[in-house]
Design a protein around this motif. Structure first.
Motif, PDB file in Angstrom:
ATOM      1  N   ASP A  17       6.558  -3.309  -2.930  1.00 58.47           N
ATOM      2  CA  ASP A  17       6.802  -1.920  -2.147  1.00 58.47           C
ATOM      3  C   ASP A  17       5.293  -1.021  -3.135  1.00 58.47           C
ATOM      4  O   ASP A  17       5.103  -1.001  -2.346  1.00 58.47           O
ATOM      5  CB  ASP A  17       8.166  -1.356  -2.946  1.00 58.47           C
ATOM      6  N   ALA A  24       5.040   3.101  -1.858  1.00 60.47           N
ATOM      7  CA  ALA A  24       5.010   4.450  -2.439  1.00 60.47           C
ATOM      8  C   ALA A  24       3.081   4.065  -2.547  1.00 60.47           C
ATOM      9  O   ALA A  24       2.648   2.398  -3.379  1.00 60.47           O
ATOM     10  CB  ALA A  24       6.091   3.691  -3.516  1.00 60.47           C
ATOM     11  N   ASP A  98       6.522   8.613  -1.249  1.00 63.43           N
ATOM     12  CA  ASP A  98       5.766   7.182  -0.155  1.00 63.43           C
ATOM     13  C   ASP A  98       4.764   8.584   0.469  1.00 63.43           C
ATOM     14  O   ASP A  98       4.735   7.562   1.145  1.00 63.43           O
ATOM     15  CB  ASP A  98       8.032   6.772  -0.199  1.00 63.43           C
ATOM     16  N   ARG A  99       5.450  10.133  -0.058  1.00 59.72           N
ATOM     17  CA  ARG A  99       3.814  10.873   0.711  1.00 59.72           C
ATOM     18  C   ARG A  99       4.025  11.673   0.045  1.00 59.72           C
ATOM     19  O   ARG A  99       4.722  12.392  -0.709  1.00 59.72           O
ATOM     20  CB  ARG A  99       4.445  10.626   2.390  1.00 59.72           C
TER      21      ARG A  99
END
Length: 99
Positions: A17, A24, A98-99
């Motif tokens: 990830d 992320a 993630d954002r």
């Protein structure tokens, strides 16, 4: 990374990830997104507030805290959850999100 994976294969998903272009990312978010300005809180409180936002808090940066001159303004990574500090304008929380 390879030595960490050889010790614990469960980390493979974490590294995948982190290294994926769509995964992320690390952000310095305003501390007031997590706690009230002027509040004296433990880092555990910030971790819990970040969890509500589906983020993982793992550090902070404060220009106004009781840190020594040497560490004032530095990013503190992995502080003790019992560490307490007062939140001022301009303070930041380091999160994985993630954002």
């Amino acid at each position: 990374m390879i030595s960490q994976l050889s010790d614990d294969r469960r980390l493979e998903r974490v590294f995948a990830d982190l290294l994926d272009a769509g995964g992320a990312e690390v952000y310095l978010r305003p501390a007031e997104w997590y706690v009230h300005l002027g509040a004296t809180v433990s880092f555990a409180t910030i971790v819990a507030a970040a969890g509500v936002r589906n983020e993982t808090a793992f550090g902070y940066r404060s220009l106004h805290s009781d840190q020594t001159d040497r560490t004032r303004g530095s990013v503190i990574v992995n502080p003790a959850k019992s560490a307490k500090f007062t939140v001022f304008p301009g303070d930041r929380v380091v999160v994985l999100a993630d954002r």
